[in-house]
Design an enzyme around this catalytic site. Structure first.
Site, PDB file in Angstrom:
ATOM      1  N   HIS A   1       0.704  -1.091  -0.111  1.00 46.89           N
ATOM      2  CA  HIS A   1      -0.038  -0.081  -0.116  1.00 46.89           C
ATOM      3  C   HIS A   1       0.945   1.260   0.037  1.00 46.89           C
ATOM      4  O   HIS A   1       1.844   1.179   0.544  1.00 46.89           O
ATOM      5  CB  HIS A   1      -0.920   0.152   1.321  1.00 46.89           C
ATOM      6  CG  HIS A   1      -0.268  -0.184   2.499  1.00 46.89           C
ATOM      7  ND1 HIS A   1       0.168  -1.468   2.977  1.00 46.89           N
ATOM      8  CD2 HIS A   1       0.079   0.611   3.409  1.00 46.89           C
ATOM      9  CE1 HIS A   1       0.662  -1.406   4.085  1.00 46.89           C
ATOM     10  NE2 HIS A   1       0.904   0.050   4.305  1.00 46.89           N
TER      11      HIS A   1
ATOM     12  N   HIS B   1       1.071   5.248   1.257  1.00 45.96           N
ATOM     13  CA  HIS B   1       0.313   6.277   2.119  1.00 45.96           C
ATOM     14  C   HIS B   1       0.496   7.585   1.368  1.00 45.96           C
ATOM     15  O   HIS B   1       1.463   8.060   0.823  1.00 45.96           O
ATOM     16  CB  HIS B   1       1.131   6.636   3.529  1.00 45.96           C
ATOM     17  CG  HIS B   1       0.929   5.178   4.434  1.00 45.96           C
ATOM     18  ND1 HIS B   1       0.258   5.056   5.382  1.00 45.96           N
ATOM     19  CD2 HIS B   1       2.029   4.025   4.162  1.00 45.96           C
ATOM     20  CE1 HIS B   1       0.845   3.853   5.984  1.00 45.96           C
ATOM     21  NE2 HIS B   1       1.687   3.516   5.295  1.00 45.96           N
TER      22      HIS B   1
END
Ligand code: AMP
Length: 145
Positions: free
Chosen positions: A107, A109
């Site tokens: 992922h 951020h």
């Protein structure tokens, strides 16, 4: 050895992708999903994940999915900057627990930074539900507008 290992289909982001866990969704297409971080380090902290790449980190994701992921990262970063008008924005991605990774589905951020505001502690304080909902509405409107 959190940098190396087997992808766990039961990780929380895999559950969010399958609709088994909730999220404050911001954007979704065939390949990528973006939602608010539930434990935001700043106002507007977002996460962007690939939907069809069972990759724990940057070293495991294929180039095609990485390109799609980063295209959405940029699109969402632009929406965050336009809507929230931060003084700066951090775009970060951690690989392995010693590097700060806590969820082992790759992922990215997006963390807006505001003049004089210190960064909250990573993955610690759950955001207020009403505030997250209102923020979600603002960003969704901006992304779609
Ligand atoms: P990392 O430490 O880079 O693996 O980041 C994982 C991020 O996921 C942290 O910033 C957490 O606050 C966030 N997080 C954990 N669980 C959830 C969840 N259910 N929904 C949204 N964000 C989450």
């Amino acid at each position: 050895m959190s940098l190396h290992g087997t992808y766990d289909e039961q990780n929380i982001f895999a559950k969010i992708i399958r609709g088994e866990a909730p999220c404050y969704k911001l954007y979704e297409d065939e390949d990528v999903l973006a939602f608010l971080d539930l434990f935001p380090q700043s106002y507007g902290h977002c996460l962007v994940i690939p939907k069809h790449a069972p990759a724990r980190n940057l070293l495991e994701i294929d180039d095609a999915n990485l390109a799609k992921l980063m295209a959405v990262v940029r699109k969402l970063t632009q929406a965050v900057v336009d809507e929230l008008e931060p003084a700066g924005v951090q775009v970060a991605q951690f690989n392995g627990a010693p590097a700060g990774q806590t969820v082992f589905h790759i992922h990215v951020h997006i963390v807006p930074r505001y003049e004089g505001d210190k960064l909250g502690i990573h993955a610690t304080h759950q955001g207020d539900a009403e505030e997250l909902k209102a923020l979600q509405a603002r960003l969704v409107k901006r992304i779609n507008g």
